[in-house]
Design a protein around this motif. Structure first.
Motif, PDB file in Angstrom:
ATOM      1  N   LEU B 138     -42.935  -2.540  12.589  1.00 42.99           N
ATOM      2  CA  LEU B 138     -41.594  -3.250  11.412  1.00 42.99           C
ATOM      3  C   LEU B 138     -41.960  -2.772  10.181  1.00 42.99           C
ATOM      4  O   LEU B 138     -40.593  -2.769   9.162  1.00 42.99           O
ATOM      5  CB  LEU B 138     -42.902  -4.996  11.508  1.00 42.99           C
ATOM      6  N   SER B 139     -42.589  -2.082   9.522  1.00 40.52           N
ATOM      7  CA  SER B 139     -42.501  -1.724   8.360  1.00 40.52           C
ATOM      8  C   SER B 139     -41.228  -0.054   8.401  1.00 40.52           C
ATOM      9  O   SER B 139     -40.878  -0.527   7.742  1.00 40.52           O
ATOM     10  CB  SER B 139     -43.824  -1.466   7.754  1.00 40.52           C
ATOM     11  N   HIS B 140     -41.494   0.130   9.532  1.00 36.52           N
ATOM     12  CA  HIS B 140     -40.915   0.948   9.849  1.00 36.52           C
ATOM     13  C   HIS B 140     -39.199   0.897   9.795  1.00 36.52           C
ATOM     14  O   HIS B 140     -37.457   1.428   9.347  1.00 36.52           O
ATOM     15  CB  HIS B 140     -40.972   2.294  10.406  1.00 36.52           C
ATOM     16  N   ALA B 141     -39.048  -0.730  10.552  1.00 31.06           N
ATOM     17  CA  ALA B 141     -37.486  -1.325  10.735  1.00 31.06           C
ATOM     18  C   ALA B 141     -36.909  -1.995   9.906  1.00 31.06           C
ATOM     19  O   ALA B 141     -35.544  -1.926   9.216  1.00 31.06           O
ATOM     20  CB  ALA B 141     -37.665  -1.863  12.496  1.00 31.06           C
ATOM     21  N   ALA B 142     -38.282  -1.866   8.930  1.00 34.82           N
ATOM     22  CA  ALA B 142     -37.479  -3.154   7.946  1.00 34.82           C
ATOM     23  C   ALA B 142     -37.256  -2.396   6.812  1.00 34.82           C
ATOM     24  O   ALA B 142     -36.132  -2.871   5.876  1.00 34.82           O
ATOM     25  CB  ALA B 142     -38.508  -4.042   7.228  1.00 34.82           C
ATOM     26  N   ASP B 143     -38.391  -0.984   6.536  1.00 39.28           N
ATOM     27  CA  ASP B 143     -37.357  -0.007   5.668  1.00 39.28           C
ATOM     28  C   ASP B 143     -35.819   0.419   5.852  1.00 39.28           C
ATOM     29  O   ASP B 143     -35.153   0.323   4.964  1.00 39.28           O
ATOM     30  CB  ASP B 143     -38.429   1.149   5.519  1.00 39.28           C
ATOM     31  N   TRP B 144     -36.257   0.919   7.591  1.00 39.60           N
ATOM     32  CA  TRP B 144     -33.908   0.506   7.216  1.00 39.60           C
ATOM     33  C   TRP B 144     -33.410  -0.517   7.201  1.00 39.60           C
ATOM     34  O   TRP B 144     -32.027   0.372   6.779  1.00 39.60           O
ATOM     35  CB  TRP B 144     -33.840   1.569   8.520  1.00 39.60           C
ATOM     36  N   MET B 145     -33.445  -1.475   7.198  1.00 40.14           N
ATOM     37  CA  MET B 145     -32.259  -2.406   6.822  1.00 40.14           C
ATOM     38  C   MET B 145     -32.134  -2.785   5.306  1.00 40.14           C
ATOM     39  O   MET B 145     -31.269  -2.563   5.453  1.00 40.14           O
ATOM     40  CB  MET B 145     -33.768  -4.084   7.861  1.00 40.14           C
ATOM     41  N   VAL B 146     -33.317  -2.257   4.604  1.00 40.46           N
ATOM     42  CA  VAL B 146     -32.735  -2.277   3.644  1.00 40.46           C
ATOM     43  C   VAL B 146     -32.013  -0.729   2.917  1.00 40.46           C
ATOM     44  O   VAL B 146     -31.392  -1.419   2.572  1.00 40.46           O
ATOM     45  CB  VAL B 146     -34.188  -2.175   2.374  1.00 40.46           C
ATOM     46  N   ARG B 147     -32.101   0.436   3.721  1.00 42.17           N
ATOM     47  CA  ARG B 147     -31.509   1.482   3.698  1.00 42.17           C
ATOM     48  C   ARG B 147     -30.238   1.212   3.430  1.00 42.17           C
ATOM     49  O   ARG B 147     -29.375   1.547   2.947  1.00 42.17           O
ATOM     50  CB  ARG B 147     -32.335   2.303   3.828  1.00 42.17           C
ATOM     51  N   LEU B 148     -30.335   1.100   4.457  1.00 43.64           N
ATOM     52  CA  LEU B 148     -29.064   0.674   5.798  1.00 43.64           C
ATOM     53  C   LEU B 148     -28.324  -0.073   5.053  1.00 43.64           C
ATOM     54  O   LEU B 148     -27.093  -0.098   4.632  1.00 43.64           O
ATOM     55  CB  LEU B 148     -28.741   0.300   7.067  1.00 43.64           C
ATOM     56  N   GLY B 149     -28.572  -1.700   4.497  1.00 47.91           N
ATOM     57  CA  GLY B 149     -28.089  -2.829   4.152  1.00 47.91           C
ATOM     58  C   GLY B 149     -27.163  -2.208   2.232  1.00 47.91           C
ATOM     59  O   GLY B 149     -26.541  -2.928   2.135  1.00 47.91           O
ATOM     60  N   ARG B 150     -28.533  -1.350   1.726  1.00 49.47           N
ATOM     61  CA  ARG B 150     -27.982  -1.613  -0.167  1.00 49.47           C
ATOM     62  C   ARG B 150     -27.312  -0.100   0.089  1.00 49.47           C
ATOM     63  O   ARG B 150     -27.689   0.393  -0.916  1.00 49.47           O
ATOM     64  CB  ARG B 150     -29.195  -0.949  -0.324  1.00 49.47           C
ATOM     65  N   GLY B 151     -27.587   1.155   0.872  1.00 45.74           N
ATOM     66  CA  GLY B 151     -27.110   2.287   1.180  1.00 45.74           C
ATOM     67  C   GLY B 151     -25.877   2.568   0.675  1.00 45.74           C
ATOM     68  O   GLY B 151     -24.906   2.945  -0.103  1.00 45.74           O
ATOM     69  N   THR B 152     -24.765   3.261   2.061  1.00 44.66           N
ATOM     70  CA  THR B 152     -22.849   2.891   1.747  1.00 44.66           C
ATOM     71  C   THR B 152     -22.156   2.417   2.341  1.00 44.66           C
ATOM     72  O   THR B 152     -23.385   1.619   3.349  1.00 44.66           O
ATOM     73  CB  THR B 152     -22.934   4.566   1.814  1.00 44.66           C
ATOM     74  N   GLU B 153     -21.230   2.355   1.910  1.00 42.80           N
ATOM     75  CA  GLU B 153     -20.389   0.980   2.405  1.00 42.80           C
ATOM     76  C   GLU B 153     -20.230   1.119   4.199  1.00 42.80           C
ATOM     77  O   GLU B 153     -20.198  -0.300   4.354  1.00 42.80           O
ATOM     78  CB  GLU B 153     -18.567   2.306   1.926  1.00 42.80           C
ATOM     79  N   GLU B 154     -20.614   2.757   4.503  1.00 45.27           N
ATOM     80  CA  GLU B 154     -20.404   2.422   6.108  1.00 45.27           C
ATOM     81  C   GLU B 154     -21.542   2.019   6.636  1.00 45.27           C
ATOM     82  O   GLU B 154     -21.361   1.148   7.410  1.00 45.27           O
ATOM     83  CB  GLU B 154     -19.951   3.933   6.064  1.00 45.27           C
ATOM     84  N   SER B 155     -23.004   2.105   6.168  1.00 43.47           N
ATOM     85  CA  SER B 155     -24.642   1.549   6.599  1.00 43.47           C
ATOM     86  C   SER B 155     -24.201  -0.031   6.598  1.00 43.47           C
ATOM     87  O   SER B 155     -24.531  -0.415   7.553  1.00 43.47           O
ATOM     88  CB  SER B 155     -24.702   2.525   6.107  1.00 43.47           C
ATOM     89  N   HIS B 156     -23.756  -0.234   4.904  1.00 41.68           N
ATOM     90  CA  HIS B 156     -23.939  -1.559   5.637  1.00 41.68           C
ATOM     91  C   HIS B 156     -22.939  -2.140   6.153  1.00 41.68           C
ATOM     92  O   HIS B 156     -23.210  -2.811   6.973  1.00 41.68           O
ATOM     93  CB  HIS B 156     -23.189  -2.255   4.017  1.00 41.68           C
TER      94      HIS B 156
END
Lengths: 309, 252
Positions: B138-156
């Motif tokens: 869960l902590s791995h997936a939640a971290d990625w949710m934030v990283r991708l959500g707030r990352g680049t336009e494409e990742s968002h």
């Protein structure tokens, strides 16, 4: 007051002669550095590319236990890739550069992974023979002169010996199983035996690289001596599980105490290493495709650093 | 339906979620966006496969027909698989993989917390062990949710798309049938209605952190409690079961 200074090249030579490890901050000849970068990155790439033929069978592993063992094994290989990339980075090259060299064909990986893993028995044969051959080489490399490489090898050897036993267990089970399983096991041995022997490389009598690597104590034993060690231990293992080594010339030599073997097809070796093996293109294309597909993920990860959490 | 029958089905469902989601993650071996992440994903696959074995061993004993854990996995047809539809969704891209993992891991975390206190020692022990792993997932997936959500336009864009695509499979996680109700009376199953509120709150919290929109609750896909799946599952099983089905007499 008089001071004497020792030239960097002498410090290096003396350390090598005393049998001490060379560490990243020690002076070293540019050729030594280049030789190691080539060798360690090739070793790292081999671990990473080797994930593909075995990964090819994860989704078809025939039991939960065998699936877990295979998953764990491939993870170990990936982990070895990581240590080795890190060891190479201590010599002043980045992982990105190494990956680029792999993808553009400037850097190589062990040519054995250019052969396909066709049946489940191949997973046994790869563990038993390919990892088995790799261990013989890696045991020697635990005493190689470059410290970070030697230390990475100590850890890697421990894990590889598990892999070898697990591969052998698959082969033993199949050899003792149904007639179809026995046939698959023998077929896998037939196809992987020569490629495994060729992993040690051609006889190093004529190799310039080898000569220099001996002087620098990067390499401690000849290709032929290592190959013989592997043959001697593996022939007996095959006998124990009732499989036949595919070599009509194989016989025990009472005088030398070793097994004599027939000639290997070095033309095939050179053909495969130079790009015309069954899977060369597939392996590199897979690596490139996955790397490209992952680009947007890496970009996002770089943008949001962990301290923002 | 006896309590033992119900518990058998319950363990089968838990095992099916684990083995199918584990299989999807295992497909990603050598396909991670970088080497460390490749290892992380297959490590999660390994955790799920390991816990699947524990659930199926228990299920096989409860069933009492002399089946092994492997028999339940490798010789059972698609209509008798009961994993949630979410678990069989294909990997598509890293965004889908992470969103699937995140949505499921939040559910799994609360579920396993409940089951850790179940009045069935064996099930509780497996849940306690699995929960330790799930907290990492869960902590791995939640971290990625934030990283991708707030990352680049494409990742968002990609992670939002995955969220929109997968949302319709989340309703099913909280469905309860006779199996759940019977076990609930015996203090064994988790009350999924209670879980739903906890799941919604935690998912919302992470989506807010990631700057992602929570999709509206439209029609929710359903069927897996009755063994009705998407077309994807048949292919997955065909691949997974191929050796055992081709050589039914062989032991591996």
């Amino acid at each position: 007051m008089s001071t004497t200074t020792t030239a960097p090249v002498d410090i290096f030579t003396e350390k090598i002669e005393r049998g001490e490890n060379i560490e990243p901050r020690d002076p070293m000849p540019e050729e030594y550095r280049r030789h190691l970068i080539r060798q360690i990155s090739q070793h790292a790439h081999s671990e990473v590319i080797g994930m593909q033929p075995e990964g090819n069978w994860i989704t078809r592993a025939p039991s939960l236990r065998s699936k877990m063992i295979l998953l764990a094994k491939i993870q170990d290989e990936g982990g070895h890739g990581l240590y080795l990339y890190s060891a190479a980075e201590t010599l002043g090259i980045s992982r990105e550069e190494m990956i680029e060299q792999l993808q553009t064909g400037k850097a190589r990986y062990s040519s054995v992974f250019n052969y396909p893993a066709l049946t489940w028995a191949d997973i046994g044969a790869i563990g038993w023979l390919v990892d088995g051959a790799a261990i013989v080489n890696q045991v020697m490399l635990q005493r190689t002169s470059y410290g970070p490489y030697a230390r990475a090898m100590v850890r890697i050897c421990k894990e590889e010996s598990f892999h070898q036993r697990q591969g052998y267990e698959i082969m033993a089970k199949m050899a003792a199983g149904t007639p179809e399983q026995h046939e698959m096991a023998q077929d896998a041995l037939n196809r992987w035996w020569a490629p495994a022997l060729m992993m040690f490389g051609p006889s190093d009598k004529d190799s310039l690289h080898s000569k220099q690597a001996f002087l620098w104590k990067i390499k401690r034993e000849s290709n032929d001596a290592l190959r013989q060690k592997f043959i001697d231990k593996t022939v007996q293992q095959a006998e124990v599980i009732g499989l036949k080594i595919p070599d009509p010339d194989l016989r025990f030599n009472e005088e030398t105490g070793h097994y004599d073997t027939g000639p290997l097809n070095w033309d095939e070796f050179h053909r495969v290493i130079n790009g015309d093996g069954p899977c060369n293109r597939q392996r590199v294309e897979h690596h490139v495709r996955v790397h490209e597909e992952g680009r947007w993920v890496r970009e996002a990860a770089q943008k949001v650093l962990s301290f923002e959490f | 339906m006896t309590k033992t029958d119900a518990l058998f089905h319950y363990c089968l469902r838990l095992g099916d979620d684990a083995v199918i989601l584990g299989h999807r993650l295992a497909e990603l071996c050598s396909r991670g966006p970088f080497l460390e992440e490749d290892l992380a994903l297959t490590n999660i696959a390994l955790d799920y496969t390991g816990r699947a074995e524990l659930f199926f061993q228990y299920a096989a004993e409860l069933e009492g027909k002399g089946h092994s854990a492997d028999d339940l996995v490798y010789r059972r047809p698609e209509r008798r698989y009961y994993n949630h539809l979410l678990c069989e969704r294909p990997n598509v891209d890293f965004g889908h993989t992470i969103v699937r993992q995140f949505l499921f891991s939040v559910y799994d975390r609360y579920l396993l917390e409940e089951l850790g206190a179940a009045k069935d020692t064996r099930l509780a022990e497996i849940a306690v062990k699995a929960l330790k792993e799930t907290r990492y997932h869960l902590s791995h997936a939640a971290d990625w949710m934030v990283r991708l959500g707030r990352g680049t336009e494409e990742s968002h864009r990609r992670v939002q798309q995955a969220l929109n695509d997968l949302w319709t499979y989340t309703g099913e996680l909280f469905e309860m049938d006779d199996v759940d109700l019977l076990l609930l009376e015996h203090g064994i199953a988790a009350d999924l209605h209670t879980l739903r509120a906890l799941w919604q709150a935690e998912v919302k919290q992470t989506l807010d952190r990631a700057g992602l929109q929570r999709p509206a609750d439209g029609y929710m896909q359903t069927g897996s409690r009755k063994g009705i799946h998407s077309e994807h599952l048949g292919h997955l099983l065909a691949e997974m079961q191929y050796l055992v089905r081709t050589y039914p007499q062989a032991a591996w």
